[in-house]
Structures are given as C-alpha cells and as structure tokens.
Scaffold this motif. Structure first.
Motif, PDB file in Angstrom:
ATOM      1  N   GLY A 161       0.807  -1.207   0.000  1.00 45.07           N
ATOM      2  CA  GLY A 161       0.000   0.000   0.000  1.00 45.07           C
ATOM      3  C   GLY A 161       0.843   1.261   0.000  1.00 45.07           C
ATOM      4  N   LEU A 162       1.939   1.273   0.775  1.00 40.15           N
ATOM      5  CA  LEU A 162       2.840   2.419   0.778  1.00 40.15           C
ATOM      6  C   LEU A 162       3.486   2.622  -0.590  1.00 40.15           C
ATOM      7  CD1 LEU A 162       4.671   2.108   4.220  1.00 40.15           C
ATOM      8  CD2 LEU A 162       3.312   4.051   3.445  1.00 40.15           C
TER       9      LEU A 162
ATOM     10  N   ALA B 146      -6.006   1.521   0.987  1.00 37.34           N
ATOM     11  CA  ALA B 146      -6.904   0.373   1.079  1.00 37.34           C
ATOM     12  C   ALA B 146      -6.172  -0.870   1.559  1.00 37.34           C
ATOM     13  CB  ALA B 146      -7.539   0.095  -0.296  1.00 37.34           C
ATOM     14  N   PHE B 147      -4.894  -0.971   1.214  1.00 42.63           N
ATOM     15  CA  PHE B 147      -4.119  -2.134   1.643  1.00 42.63           C
ATOM     16  C   PHE B 147      -3.800  -2.088   3.128  1.00 42.63           C
ATOM     17  CE2 PHE B 147      -2.920  -4.839  -1.871  1.00 42.63           C
ATOM     18  CZ  PHE B 147      -3.398  -4.102  -2.950  1.00 42.63           C
ATOM     19  N   VAL B 148      -3.948  -0.906   3.731  1.00 37.80           N
ATOM     20  CA  VAL B 148      -3.776  -0.796   5.179  1.00 37.80           C
ATOM     21  C   VAL B 148      -5.092  -1.081   5.890  1.00 37.80           C
ATOM     22  CG1 VAL B 148      -3.143   0.747   7.066  1.00 37.80           C
ATOM     23  CG2 VAL B 148      -1.879   0.835   4.913  1.00 37.80           C
ATOM     24  N   THR B 149      -6.146  -0.416   5.454  1.00 37.26           N
ATOM     25  CA  THR B 149      -7.440  -0.554   6.127  1.00 37.26           C
ATOM     26  C   THR B 149      -8.011  -1.950   6.011  1.00 37.26           C
ATOM     27  OG1 THR B 149      -8.562   0.267   4.130  1.00 37.26           O
ATOM     28  CG2 THR B 149      -7.977   1.880   5.813  1.00 37.26           C
ATOM     29  N   SER B 150      -7.771  -2.637   4.890  1.00 34.98           N
ATOM     30  CA  SER B 150      -8.363  -3.961   4.694  1.00 34.98           C
ATOM     31  C   SER B 150      -7.810  -4.991   5.663  1.00 34.98           C
ATOM     32  CB  SER B 150      -8.122  -4.439   3.261  1.00 34.98           C
ATOM     33  OG  SER B 150      -6.743  -4.652   3.045  1.00 34.98           O
ATOM     34  N   GLY B 151      -6.596  -4.747   6.161  1.00 33.81           N
ATOM     35  CA  GLY B 151      -5.984  -5.738   7.043  1.00 33.81           C
ATOM     36  C   GLY B 151      -6.143  -5.459   8.522  1.00 33.81           C
ATOM     37  N   LEU B 152      -6.845  -4.369   8.863  1.00 30.44           N
ATOM     38  CA  LEU B 152      -6.914  -3.990  10.268  1.00 30.44           C
ATOM     39  C   LEU B 152      -7.676  -5.015  11.107  1.00 30.44           C
ATOM     40  CD1 LEU B 152      -7.483  -0.139  10.092  1.00 30.44           C
ATOM     41  CD2 LEU B 152      -5.377  -1.391  10.595  1.00 30.44           C
ATOM     42  N   LEU B 153      -8.800  -5.507  10.584  1.00 27.36           N
ATOM     43  CA  LEU B 153      -9.575  -6.491  11.343  1.00 27.36           C
ATOM     44  C   LEU B 153      -8.768  -7.760  11.564  1.00 27.36           C
ATOM     45  CD1 LEU B 153     -12.169  -7.491  12.655  1.00 27.36           C
ATOM     46  CD2 LEU B 153     -12.973  -8.184  10.383  1.00 27.36           C
TER      47      LEU B 153
ATOM     48  N   GLY C  72       2.147   9.492   9.503  1.00 28.24           N
ATOM     49  CA  GLY C  72       3.469   9.455   8.876  1.00 28.24           C
ATOM     50  C   GLY C  72       3.472   8.821   7.507  1.00 28.24           C
ATOM     51  N   TRP C  73       2.318   8.839   6.827  1.00 31.48           N
ATOM     52  CA  TRP C  73       2.203   8.158   5.540  1.00 31.48           C
ATOM     53  C   TRP C  73       3.221   8.666   4.530  1.00 31.48           C
ATOM     54  CZ3 TRP C  73      -0.536   3.979   3.879  1.00 31.48           C
ATOM     55  CH2 TRP C  73      -0.603   3.778   2.503  1.00 31.48           C
ATOM     56  N   MET C  74       3.288   9.965   4.326  1.00 28.97           N
ATOM     57  CA  MET C  74       4.180  10.501   3.305  1.00 28.97           C
ATOM     58  C   MET C  74       5.653  10.300   3.651  1.00 28.97           C
ATOM     59  SD  MET C  74       2.122  11.253   1.004  1.00 28.97           S
ATOM     60  CE  MET C  74       3.350  11.902  -0.136  1.00 28.97           C
ATOM     61  N   PRO C  75       6.106  10.578   4.889  1.00 33.31           N
ATOM     62  CA  PRO C  75       7.518  10.297   5.208  1.00 33.31           C
ATOM     63  C   PRO C  75       7.862   8.813   5.080  1.00 33.31           C
ATOM     64  CG  PRO C  75       6.580  11.768   6.844  1.00 33.31           C
ATOM     65  CD  PRO C  75       5.444  11.305   6.000  1.00 33.31           C
ATOM     66  N   LEU C  76       6.963   7.948   5.544  1.00 30.75           N
ATOM     67  CA  LEU C  76       7.205   6.513   5.405  1.00 30.75           C
ATOM     68  C   LEU C  76       7.290   6.112   3.939  1.00 30.75           C
ATOM     69  CD1 LEU C  76       4.823   5.066   8.157  1.00 30.75           C
ATOM     70  CD2 LEU C  76       7.325   4.996   8.159  1.00 30.75           C
ATOM     71  N   ARG C  77       6.415   6.692   3.138  1.00 35.66           N
ATOM     72  CA  ARG C  77       6.416   6.331   1.715  1.00 35.66           C
ATOM     73  C   ARG C  77       7.689   6.810   1.028  1.00 35.66           C
ATOM     74  NH1 ARG C  77       4.214   8.084  -3.319  1.00 35.66           N
ATOM     75  NH2 ARG C  77       3.799   6.207  -4.556  1.00 35.66           N
TER      76      ARG C  77
END
Length: 356
Positions: free
Chosen positions: A281-282, A288-295, A333-338
């Motif tokens: 996802g990053l 979506a690749f982050v949110t789909s795996g939260l559960l 931290g999405w943008m720095p991580l990416r």
C-alpha cells in the motif's frame, strides 16, 4: 474562489476536457489575467502530494441529496414492485448523474443498481444450498451483473460501475471455471471436496484483480482521470481478496480462517502478511491495503495475547490500543514513510509510481 488548476482537473475527471487540454489551458488562461494558485502552478509533483483524495465526496450538497435518494428508494422498495424500482433509479441517474454530475449520488445510485440486480436474480434463482455451497447454477446467477453494470457505466460513466462490472466479470469467470471442473470431475460437490485447489484458484483470482487495479493505477500516475477512481474501487476489493485468500490457504489444516488459536502457527504468519500488504500500500500509495488488514491484524494480535495469562479485558483493550497506535503512526506518517520506501526502490520503478 476555487483555484484554476483544481477546476480544470475536475473538468478532466468528468470527461469534459482531456488532461492534456487542461495542462495547455493553465498558461493560456493565466496569460489573460485568470489567477492561478501559486502552489498549483508549480511542478506536477508538488500539486499532487496526496494522490488518494476521495473525489466522490465534494460537499454537503451531495450529502443532502444522497440522504434524499436513500429515503425515497427505501420507501419505494418497500411499497412498490421490484420492477418499479429500476426505472426510478434510472430517472434519478439521468437527472443527478448525467445532467448535474453529482459524485456521491452517482456512487449511491450505482450501488442501488447493483443491489437491485442482486435482488432480481434472487427472485429468479432462489437461495438454496446447491447454489451457494456446490456452485450449481451460480454462473447463471452472476451473469447479469457484469452486463447491467457495464451498460450503466457506458451510459453514466461512473467509475464504481466499471469496477463492479470488472469484479463481477471476474466472479463469472471463476464460477465458470468451477462449473467446468465440476463437470470434468463428475463431482457435484467439487468446491467442498477439493479445498486446496479451490483456495489456489481463489488466490489466483485475487492476484488477477490486483493486477487489473494496478494496471489502471499505472496508466494514470498523477491520478487525474477516472482511471484512478476505477483503480481505487478495484483496490478496495483486491486488498481484502488477497488477504483472505491467503488466510484460506493457511487454514486448510485446522479449520477455516482459524487464526485466533493460541497454539497455531498462523497468527505470526498473518501478522507478516498484513505487514507486507501495508508495504505494498505504501509503494503504490493506496491506503486500502492498510485498512483492509486492520480487522485481521486485530484478530492476530488478540491471538498473541491469548498465549499469555492475561485477562479478557487485557485481550480486548490491549488489542485496540496496539491497532489504534499502528493506524495513527501510519496515518500521520504516511508521506515520510512512503518516501523512505521509495528511496529503496529502483529509479525506473519509482518513475512509474505516484510521486512521494
């Protein structure tokens, strides 16, 4: 007043002008006194720092109309015949989507058409064990979805309609493959009796859906056209499809989707899989690749807690704290991580991805 580039980009997404024409119009109009926002007139990369903006939520005007659509259709669905609902949806689509180009109502009306198709097919093929467990007749049940959603897209150009058409078309192909295998093997319960092969096929379909979504993404790097919107909806399905098809493969030896067993090897494996999906996802800039795996991540962490001697309260609230912290860290931290991830990739790959 909204800045010029934003207006032109919106016009390009609506199909009124091409993205190339929008680029040429910016200096043309600026030279004639039309004010262009200083940041928007800069490099393309700076203008597109967030490439996953939800374009179907544009204001409370859309929200108010959407509420009216939901209430009116709910009343009509309860009082009128099923055959009267579709004409009402199409009339609303002609006014709100075709003429007024309202984004959120377009999404809701598309989902209404999909729900109407599902209800209509249920009336033709009533729910039974053969349909849902053995797959007998499921191909005839699905066949209407890609056709109707495809026609809806051709008329109204709603990205979600195309995504649903692609998704249901893949589901139809999957059903036909299972039907062929069932016929070739002479086993009416092929799906139930061959779980390993079925799981591999499901995983292959999930990969295919992800490749289709990635294809739309790579064809619109700066995400200015409706292709990126189609990719968004496809990723929203592809991410959980990948995750749960892998989970099914892992659970064949001990029960379906059993990742909460304290003695199971699956719990750490699932955590690794979710982490890999988050990394993907990053890279492609799709949350979506982050949110789909939260559960699934929450269930896996809960399983880890169960291996100790903690109380039930610690299981639950500890899991919530950890998942919440992960979401906050990744979200803020999405943008720095990416950018860190992109620096580790080859330049040729980075140049095809959305700018970081």
């Amino acid at each position: 007043m909204a800045e010029l580039r934003s207006i032109l980009d919106e016009a390009a997404r609506e199909g009124l002008i091409s993205a190339e024409a929008g680029e040429r119009l910016v200096p043309f109009l600026a030279a004639r006194g039309v004010v262009v926002d200083a940041h928007a007139a800069g490099p393309l990369e700076s203008a597109w720092s967030d490439t996953e903006t939800l374009r179907f939520v544009r204001g409370f005007h859309d929200v108010l109309i959407t509420i009216g659509i939901l209430i009116a259709l709910a009343g009509l669905w309860g009082l009128a015949s099923l055959y009267a609902v579709l004409p009402a949806i199409l009339v609303l689509a002609e006014i709100l989507v075709k003429r007024q180009r309202l984004a959120l109502p377009a999404v809701v009306l598309t989902l209404a058409v999909f729900a109407w198709t599902f209800r209509m097919m249920l009336s033709i093929y009533p729910s039974n064990a053969d349909l849902w467990l053995t797959g007998d007749g499921i191909d005839r049940f699905i066949v209407a979805f890609p056709l109707i959603m495809g026609l809806f897209y051709l008329r109204y150009r709603v990205p979600l309609a195309l995504a649903l058409s692609i998704f249901s078309g893949l589901a139809l192909v999957l059903a036909l493959v299972f039907h062929l295998l069932q016929w070739a093997s002479g086993d009416d319960a092929f799906i139930l009796n061959h779980p390993t092969l079925v799981s591999v096929i499901l995983f292959g379909c999930a990969i295919g859906l992800f490749v289709a979504a990635l294809g739309f993404d790579l064809s619109d790097r700066f995400r200015r056209t409706t292709r990126s919107d189609v990719a968004f909806w496809l990723h929203l399905v592809a991410a959980p499809a990948l995750l749960y098809s892998i989970r099914i493969l892992l659970s064949l030896d001990g029960g379906w989707l059993d990742i909460m067993d304290a003695n199971s090897f699956k719990t750490p494996v699932v955590v690794v899989i979710v982490a890999l999906l988050m990394l993907i996802g990053l890279i492609i800039d799709r949350r979506a690749f982050v949110t789909s795996g939260l559960l699934t991540l929450g269930l896996a962490i809960y399983g880890i807690f169960r291996q100790g001697s903690a109380t039930v309260d610690i299981y639950i609230f500890g899991t919530l704290i950890i998942v919440g912290v992960i979401v906050l860290v990744i979200g803020t931290g999405w943008m720095p991580l990416r950018r860190m991830v992109l620096r580790a990739l080859p330049l040729g790959v980075v140049e095809r991805l959305p700018p970081g």
